[in-house]
Design an enzyme around this catalytic site. Structure first.
Site, PDB file in Angstrom:
ATOM      1  N   LYS A  38     -33.651 -17.195  53.643  1.00 57.85           N
ATOM      2  CA  LYS A  38     -34.079 -16.028  53.809  1.00 57.85           C
ATOM      3  C   LYS A  38     -35.412 -16.016  54.552  1.00 57.85           C
ATOM      4  O   LYS A  38     -36.217 -17.027  54.240  1.00 57.85           O
ATOM      5  CB  LYS A  38     -34.469 -15.244  52.645  1.00 57.85           C
ATOM      6  CG  LYS A  38     -35.030 -13.842  52.689  1.00 57.85           C
ATOM      7  CD  LYS A  38     -35.145 -13.069  51.194  1.00 57.85           C
ATOM      8  CE  LYS A  38     -35.574 -11.668  51.518  1.00 57.85           C
ATOM      9  NZ  LYS A  38     -36.043 -11.169  49.956  1.00 57.85           N
ATOM     10  N   SER A  84     -33.729  -6.204  49.813  1.00 58.92           N
ATOM     11  CA  SER A  84     -34.311  -6.582  50.928  1.00 58.92           C
ATOM     12  C   SER A  84     -33.458  -7.997  51.684  1.00 58.92           C
ATOM     13  O   SER A  84     -33.584  -8.247  52.872  1.00 58.92           O
ATOM     14  CB  SER A  84     -35.660  -6.975  50.899  1.00 58.92           C
ATOM     15  OG  SER A  84     -36.120  -8.019  50.040  1.00 58.92           O
ATOM     16  N   SER A 114     -34.052  -7.496  45.065  1.00 61.02           N
ATOM     17  CA  SER A 114     -33.635  -7.889  46.351  1.00 61.02           C
ATOM     18  C   SER A 114     -32.506  -8.965  46.425  1.00 61.02           C
ATOM     19  O   SER A 114     -32.059  -9.394  47.484  1.00 61.02           O
ATOM     20  CB  SER A 114     -34.820  -8.095  47.235  1.00 61.02           C
ATOM     21  OG  SER A 114     -35.447  -6.781  47.578  1.00 61.02           O
TER      22      SER A 114
END
Ligand code: GLN
Length: 492
Positions: free
Chosen positions: A80, A160, A184
């Protein structure tokens, strides 16, 4: 052969590398080719690090040949883009970090490279990890590999960690790193039909991970199986002197201790997670999970977490408050973007922050500074801190009676890009089942548990006691076997 390599789980890749069925270089190449073939559509990766990946894979092959392979030697990993990676563009999906190449490596990614992982690239996300649909990234929306049956409309992957979830679900990587502040990891895992675990706050170091809300942020793996999550957690977790909130506890070998034994376990079912008007498919999948656990000999116990109804409001005071402080550092002086360098210092700050942050980030900074301001601190921030304590107490009391708690992960399946909430709070409701656990700092996993009437995946969440990831993983492992979720999204 080459795309077939992308279908294996981490555990299968590890075994195949050991028996020399394929090499780490072949694995890396197969995944990179697949990423490059599909990235225009999915937009899961912000940066693809082909050269670095091939170099790391070659080193892994050398170590494997010498019999020096580590825990995840030669396994491809997507990161990420919230984790700082030395010398590699790190953006938090924000314009304000344009061109930022950190001088240091986050502890989590360093742990993974030390264990032999191979970096494929940096994954898209909501800007600064604020969002539930991956539609706030400066680098554009991420597309969920799943579609409603009979429809060609694109759906959001959740957020997210949307890029992480899409990449794992579309077999662009066997594992991806996510972060979870209010859901998330778990919410996108649920939307994409895969597994995601948020460990206990303090299990994973936050050092070198771009901060959103420091008292909530936790890293965790997104994988296709519970076993792979167990393997990854042991690699990622551990005490780090560079993070003052890092727990100084031994990290179990979660995989070695994995046991699908649910017989005699006490499973709590909170009534507050079953509000009137709950989505019928979500309820059916949840009830099926309860039924399966019961049939396998678990004891189902009705519980109450009375302060649940305040969790979302509490989260949306605490998280923006912390973000307004954390994001003060992006001022055009030290990192990334600078606008108006020829103007006065104050003007340069204003121009840089106006151009650099997107609308959702600005909204949160404004809410955060408001709730922390002198006149409102007691009314909002202090009150939220007190309620946060009561929410944690609810869990503490319930865990005197039960081993784990089972709930849905999300109130709905993935939605389309045409979904326009009438106000921001509607989007925030996505986190209604994940946020209480985050406020209490507890470990929680989402596993794929069924399909809704449109053929889209729905997840179930298992919540455990602090630092009892093993029990969470074990129950998830048992449930995963019983549910036998095998549906995959369409290939493109
Ligand atoms: N969707 C939540 C938010 O927008 C959670 C985000 C997260 O966990 N990073 O804040």
């Amino acid at each position: 052969m080459s795309t077939e390599l992308c279908n294996f789980t981490l555990a299968q890749m590890r075994d195949g590398l050991k028996t020399k069925e394929f090499s780490a270089s072949e694995l890396a190449k197969a995944h990179l080719d697949e990423i490059e073939r599909t990235n225009d559509h999915y937009n899961a990766f912000i940066t693809i690090t082909r050269d670095k990946a091939m170099e790391m894979a070659k080193d892994s092959d050398d170590r494997l040949a010498r019999g020096e392979g580590k825990a995840i030697e030669g396994i491809p990993v997507g990161v990420k883009d919230l984790f700082c990676t030395k010398g590699t563009l790190t953006t938090a999906a924000s314009h304000i970090l344009e061109g930022f190449k950190p001088e240091y490596e986050s502890t989590i990614t360093q742990n993974i490279w030390n264990a032999g992982g191979v970096m494929l690239g940096k994954l898209n996300l909501d800007e600064f990890a604020m969002g539930s649909a991956n539609i706030t990234s400066y680098y554009g929306n991420v597309i969920n590999p799943w579609k409603k049956s009979g429809s060609d409309a694109n759906l959001v992957p959740g957020g997210s960690s949307g890029g992480s979830a899409t990449a794992v679900a579309a077999n662009l990587t066997p594992i991806a790193l996510g972060t979870d502040t209010g859901g998330s990891i778990r919410q996108p895992a649920s939307f994409c039909g895969i597994v995601g675990i948020k460990p206990t706050y303090g299990r994973c170091s936050r050092w070198g991970t771009i901060a959103f809300a420091s008292s909530l942020d936790q890293a965790g793996p997104i994988t296709r199986t519970v076993r792979d999550s167990a393997i990854m957690l042991s690699v990622m977790c551990g005490h780090d002197a560079k993070d003052s909130t890092s727990a100084n506890l031994a990290v179990p070998d979660f995989e070695a201790l994995l046991k699908a034994d649910v017989k005699g376990k006490k499973i709590g079912i909170p009534k507050e997670y079953r509000p009137d008007g709950i989505n019928a498919d979500v309820l059916r999948v949840w009830d099926n999970g309860i039924k399966l656990l019961k049939e396998a000999g678990a004891e189902i116990i009705d519980i109450s977490l009375p302060h649940t109804k305040y969790a979302l409001a509490t989260y949306y005071i605490v998280a923006p408050a912390e973000c307004s402080s954390n994001l003060a550092r992006y001022d055009g002086v030290r990192f990334g973007l600078r606008v108006g360098g020829d103007k006065s210092l104050t003007e340069m700050y204003e121009l840089t922050r106006a151009a650099g942050f997107g609308a959702e980030v600005k909204r949160r900074i404004m809410i955060g500074t408001y709730v922390l301001s002198a006149g409102y601190y007691d009314a909002y921030y202090k009150k939220a801190q007190r309620i946060r304590f009561l929410i944690a107490e609810d869990f503490r009391k319930v865990f005197e009676k039960v081993d784990v708690i089972l709930t849905p992960t999300t109130p709905s399946a993935a939605f389309g890009f045409d979904y326009k909430p009438s106000n921001p709070v509607e989007m925030y409701l996505n986190d209604v089942f994940t946020v209480p656990t985050s406020l209490a700092g507890l470990p929680a996993i989402s596993i794929p548990a069924g399909l809704n009437k449109d053929g889209l995946p729905l997840g179930l969440q298992l919540i455990g006691k602090a630092f009892d990831e093993q029990e969470v993983l074990n129950m998830a492992y048992g449930l995963e076997k019983m549910i036998g979720f095998t549906t995959k999204p369409q290939k493109i």
